[in-house]
Design an enzyme around this catalytic site. Structure first.
Site, PDB file in Angstrom:
ATOM      1  N   ARG A 161      31.881  35.324  36.901  1.00 49.39           N
ATOM      2  CA  ARG A 161      31.497  34.242  37.808  1.00 49.39           C
ATOM      3  C   ARG A 161      30.735  33.167  37.044  1.00 49.39           C
ATOM      4  O   ARG A 161      30.981  31.982  37.196  1.00 49.39           O
ATOM      5  CB  ARG A 161      30.652  34.783  38.957  1.00 49.39           C
ATOM      6  CG  ARG A 161      31.434  35.434  40.104  1.00 49.39           C
ATOM      7  CD  ARG A 161      32.432  36.490  39.644  1.00 49.39           C
ATOM      8  NE  ARG A 161      33.124  37.131  40.741  1.00 49.39           N
ATOM      9  CZ  ARG A 161      32.878  38.370  41.145  1.00 49.39           C
ATOM     10  NH1 ARG A 161      31.961  39.105  40.526  1.00 49.39           N
ATOM     11  NH2 ARG A 161      33.560  38.884  42.159  1.00 49.39           N
ATOM     12  N   ASP A 190      37.753  39.206  36.157  1.00 48.33           N
ATOM     13  CA  ASP A 190      37.671  39.096  37.616  1.00 48.33           C
ATOM     14  C   ASP A 190      38.530  37.924  38.067  1.00 48.33           C
ATOM     15  O   ASP A 190      39.206  37.283  37.253  1.00 48.33           O
ATOM     16  CB  ASP A 190      36.216  38.914  38.072  1.00 48.33           C
ATOM     17  CG  ASP A 190      35.939  39.614  39.400  1.00 48.33           C
ATOM     18  OD1 ASP A 190      36.607  39.268  40.391  1.00 48.33           O
ATOM     19  OD2 ASP A 190      35.069  40.501  39.447  1.00 48.33           O
ATOM     20  N   HIS A 262      41.055  41.931  42.155  1.00 49.83           N
ATOM     21  CA  HIS A 262      40.241  40.993  41.364  1.00 49.83           C
ATOM     22  C   HIS A 262      41.009  40.538  40.124  1.00 49.83           C
ATOM     23  O   HIS A 262      40.491  40.554  39.015  1.00 49.83           O
ATOM     24  CB  HIS A 262      38.915  41.639  40.979  1.00 49.83           C
ATOM     25  CG  HIS A 262      37.974  41.781  42.140  1.00 49.83           C
ATOM     26  ND1 HIS A 262      37.388  40.696  42.759  1.00 49.83           N
ATOM     27  CD2 HIS A 262      37.526  42.880  42.803  1.00 49.83           C
ATOM     28  CE1 HIS A 262      36.617  41.110  43.750  1.00 49.83           C
ATOM     29  NE2 HIS A 262      36.686  42.430  43.808  1.00 49.83           N
ATOM     30  N   GLU A 325      37.798  46.724  46.136  1.00 55.33           N
ATOM     31  CA  GLU A 325      38.156  45.574  46.959  1.00 55.33           C
ATOM     32  C   GLU A 325      39.569  45.074  46.675  1.00 55.33           C
ATOM     33  O   GLU A 325      39.795  43.906  46.381  1.00 55.33           O
ATOM     34  CB  GLU A 325      37.139  44.442  46.743  1.00 55.33           C
ATOM     35  CG  GLU A 325      35.726  44.824  47.164  1.00 55.33           C
ATOM     36  CD  GLU A 325      34.715  43.728  46.885  1.00 55.33           C
ATOM     37  OE1 GLU A 325      33.776  43.585  47.682  1.00 55.33           O
ATOM     38  OE2 GLU A 325      34.857  43.016  45.875  1.00 55.33           O
ATOM     39  N   THR A 467      26.995  37.579  39.416  1.00 54.70           N
ATOM     40  CA  THR A 467      26.414  36.292  39.043  1.00 54.70           C
ATOM     41  C   THR A 467      26.988  35.091  39.797  1.00 54.70           C
ATOM     42  O   THR A 467      26.978  33.973  39.283  1.00 54.70           O
ATOM     43  CB  THR A 467      26.566  36.076  37.527  1.00 54.70           C
ATOM     44  OG1 THR A 467      27.963  36.111  37.178  1.00 54.70           O
ATOM     45  CG2 THR A 467      25.805  37.134  36.745  1.00 54.70           C
ATOM     46  N   GLU A 468      27.477  35.306  41.012  1.00 58.61           N
ATOM     47  CA  GLU A 468      27.951  34.165  41.787  1.00 58.61           C
ATOM     48  C   GLU A 468      26.894  33.067  41.884  1.00 58.61           C
ATOM     49  O   GLU A 468      27.207  31.877  41.791  1.00 58.61           O
ATOM     50  CB  GLU A 468      28.347  34.611  43.201  1.00 58.61           C
ATOM     51  CG  GLU A 468      29.615  35.420  43.282  1.00 58.61           C
ATOM     52  CD  GLU A 468      29.388  36.912  43.197  1.00 58.61           C
ATOM     53  OE1 GLU A 468      30.244  37.676  43.650  1.00 58.61           O
ATOM     54  OE2 GLU A 468      28.323  37.320  42.682  1.00 58.61           O
TER      55      GLU A 468
END
Length: 755
Positions: A161, A190, A262, A325, A467-468
């Site tokens: 991110r 990702d 992802h 996810e 770390t968005e």
């Protein structure tokens, strides 16, 4: 076993005086304080038999404060006879490889260990002792016998991110070494970026390491900076350098290559690996996306080739393959996937995920390595030799351990360092959740549901830093410190939540070290902490700080407090809607951030409330009382003022204590589909006088809730009742076309009020 004579100086002995707990983190398993002191001389005499790399590290950390001299003379060093390890205890076993003994007397400092790793860990303890006694130069005589409880003590760093340089990654590794963590989990791929050079597939970094822009601000704002990001990635030479650097500090680097989900950054470079034709681009938003790796031979060939290069770069026993996810939307629509399900007699798409993980595991095992993945790899059945990293809660770890699979515990409620750690009102923007220092410290990695034999499969504990919302390394420092110190002691096995205040004092003592290193640590520990408590059929606001509470000043008119404002003595009664601002002062100077809390009082405020189903641990701060504490939730900060329920309805019953008249019921729900948060499906309001027989007085459906955007105000007519029941229906399973499709939706609710 080797006995390392570490330091020696013939000095006189003095009596230490009253024994006290030393400012060490993590605290050792056993400490015996003895009479006398070791006085740190200007020149430390080192045995020339000491391991060179570890000793050089020690000398570098001590810096110019001390000079060094090596000696091999027995009469000068008084070297004792080396101990030989017993044949039945190989030095490579987990039981002894991190074990050490540290003995300090007026005559010298001696370290005994089975391995260089144990020696290195002893040095971390010794460095803290040197730092604590740097002024008087007197280290108390003592004996420490120590080893960690857990073999896996890890920290994760997401560089996808937002990217961090090699030097910054090395600093991160140094922080782990200082506090005896031994595993660095490097999240390298990702949706938002591919960060590792793969020579066979150059487009992964040519295309996948950049994105056209990045999301900024709170997720609900849906705003972007319009600035190209990247290309950012690590060359294989840089990765080798980092791995070597970590090895010198006895830290294992575990790489993560995400699959089957992802995968957008990879698909942007090689769209043929998807179920649809694309085109794709690295994600600019945060969240979960439908386009994932398609389980076809071409994809497996690609992943096997990638893993070949990864395995050559990383000597770790485990390779992390993600597995979390992964929406099944594309697989459901893909003819190849459906044929694969039939061909292999799989139950459904979850079985297909299991097939995917099994196939990857078989390949990784053929290379002499093992896989570890997030707990979604349990879907459809766990691969034979896989280990589980339990993040969605503790159930993944429990399931793995009961089936004799190893697990690392990293539940979001305790171990996600992208959550807020102080009052969200005074903290930088964070992902959500509320995980303060004391909560991290309270965690026990061994679930109560496991017996002694099953507990052996819990390898340890890890914290994760996504770390968005972390734009630079200063913010990385802010988010991990001081919570990393709590994780350190939890992983070492010496944490004691009953004595949290004592631990807090040791944390504060470490701030001097972090200050010298110019680390931007969070000072939330100094800030005022506010807690709503029931009081006199209403509420009061309890203020606290790690410092002397006499220094707390507060106002009730919304103005900033000064040294002349109200002195806090007892919980502040909240008679009506108002705003309390508070801060900590020392010697007349403001020492903390100013905390602000607005209260909106209704007839439910402070009343007794019960919930039929409990919220998720990640979003459970304050429990059921959060729904009647007089605080309206901030839509940009989910940490302290909302309760979150995944796949569950909210069924809340409020006891007014006596028959009470009202005509309006209000509450808020959230919509943030990128984070799987959906508005309620429906809501029903009931009243009762006996808490048994309830009468439906109002009902609202999905369309009306959508029209209000989750801000619900219901005209209930003229009511007079002792009990109020509110049922807020969860959206259920997330439909296709949405992030997290086929997963359970989240329902967030704040205050339930009546007027």
């Amino acid at each position: 076993m080797q006995r390392f004579l570490f330091l020696f100086s013939i000095l006189f002995s003095t009596v230490l005086g009253a024994q006290k707990k030393l400012n060490l983190i993590p605290y050792p398993q056993n400490i015996t304080l003895e009479d006398g002191v070791f006085i740190i001389p200007e020149t430390l005499i080192l045995s020339d038999q000491l391991p060179k790399e570890e000793t050089d590290y020690f000398k570098k950390r001590l810096g110019s404060r001390v000079k060094f001299k090596y000696s091999s003379k027995r009469e000068e060093a008084q070297l004792t006879q080396a101990l030989v390890p017993q044949p039945k205890i190989p030095v490579t076993t987990e039981e002894v490889k991190e074990k050490y003994t540290l003995s300090i007397s007026s005559k010298g400092i001696f370290i005994t260990s089975h391995t260089k790793q144990g020696y290195f860990l002893a040095l971390q303890t010794l460095l803290q002792l040197f730092e604590e006694h740097r002024e008087d130069r007197k280290i108390p005589a003592l004996r420490i016998e120590d080893q960690p409880k857990f073999a896996w003590r890890g920290m994760h760093l997401d560089v996808c991110r937002h990217f961090f340089t090699v030097d910054e990654v090395k600093q991160y590794i140094d922080y782990l070494a200082m506090y005896k963590l031994n595993t660095f989990h490097w999240h390298l791929t990702d949706d938002q970026g591919w960060r590792i050079e793969i020579k066979k597939y150059p487009k992964l970094t040519q295309i996948g390491s950049k994105r056209k822009e990045s999301m900024i601000g709170a997720y609900v704002d849906n705003t972007f900076d319009g600035k190209p990001y990247g290309p950012y990635f690590y060359t294989q030479a840089q990765i080798k350098d980092v791995v070597k650097y970590a090895q010198e500090r006895h830290i294992t680097v575990v790489p993560e290559i995400e699959m089957p989900g992802h995968a957008l950054a990879a698909l942007s470079a090689y769209p043929e690996l998807a179920c649809t034709k694309g085109p794709f681009e690295a994600a600019t938003k945060w969240g979960v996306f439908d386009d994932v790796f398609c389980p076809k031979d071409e994809t497996f060939t690609f992943l096997e080739n990638v893993l070949d290069e990864v395995i050559k770069l990383f000597p770790s026993q485990y390779i992390h393959i993600g597995g979390d996810e992964c929406p099944k939307t594309r697989w459901k629509e893909c003819a190849h996937c459906q044929e694969l399900i039939k061909k292999n007699n799989l139950k459904d798409e979850h079985g297909l995920q299991s097939y995917f993980i099994h196939r990857i595991e078989k390949y990784v095992n053929s290379k002499g390595r093992k896989i570890i993945g997030w707990d979604e790899i349990l879907e459809g059945g766990l691969a034979p030799n896989a280990a589980v990293m339990s993040w969605t809660g503790v159930n993944g770890g429990i399931e793995a351990a009961k089936s004799k699979h190893f697990a690392v515990m990293t539940p979001g409620a305790y171990c996600y360092f992208d959550h807020y750690q102080g009052d969200p009102q005074s903290e930088p923007n964070a992902f959500g959740g509320f995980t303060p220092l004391d909560k991290v410290y309270s965690y026990n990695p061994i679930p109560a549901e496991l017996n002694a034999e099953q507990a052996k499969y819990i390898m340890g504990v890890q914290a994760n830093l996504w770390t968005e919302y972390i734009l630079d390394f200063k913010q990385v420092q802010y988010m991990i410190f001081p919570r990393l110190l709590a994780l350190s002691e939890v992983g070492w096995g010496t944490s004691d939540p009953k004595n949290y205040k004592e631990f807090e004092n040791r944390v504060i003592s470490q701030f001097r070290v972090l200050d010298k290193m110019k680390v931007n640590y969070a000072k939330s520990i100094y800030n005022i902490s506010g807690k709503v408590i029931p009081a006199n059929n209403g509420i009061a606001y309890e203020l606290s700080t790690s410092q002397n509470s006499d220094g707390i000043r507060y106002t009730v008119d919304g103005t900033a407090p000064t040294i002349n404002s109200n002195t806090y003595q007892k919980p502040v009664s909240i008679p009506g809607s108002l705003t309390i601002q508070s801060a900590y002062f020392e010697n007349g100077q403001l020492k903390s951030a100013v905390s602000s809390q607005e209260f909106s009082i209704s007839k439910t405020t402070g009343k007794k409330i019960t919930l039929e189903q409990q919220p998720s641990e990640n979003y459970s701060f304050g429990g059921a009382f959060t729904l009647v504490d007089g605080i309206i939730g901030n839509v940009k900060q989910l940490g302290k003022t909302w309760l979150g329920f995944q796949g569950k309805d909210v069924v809340a019953t409020i006891d007014f204590g006596q028959k009470t008249g009202f005509s309006e019921v209000y509450f808020n729900t959230l919509e943030n589909k990128g984070s799987w948060i959906h508005l309620a499906k429906s809501a029903k309001i009931f009243v009762s006088d006996d808490n048994k027989n309830f009468k439906l007085i109002k009902e609202i459906g999905k369309e009306e809730i959508q029209n209000t955007k989750g801000k619900i105000k219901l005209n209930a007519g003229s009511q007079n009742a002792k009990y109020l029941k509110v049922i807020i229906e969860n959206a259920g399973i997330i439909p296709a076309g949405n992030p997290g499709a086929d997963s359970k939706a989240w329902l967030f609710v704040d205050e339930i009020g009546v007027l």
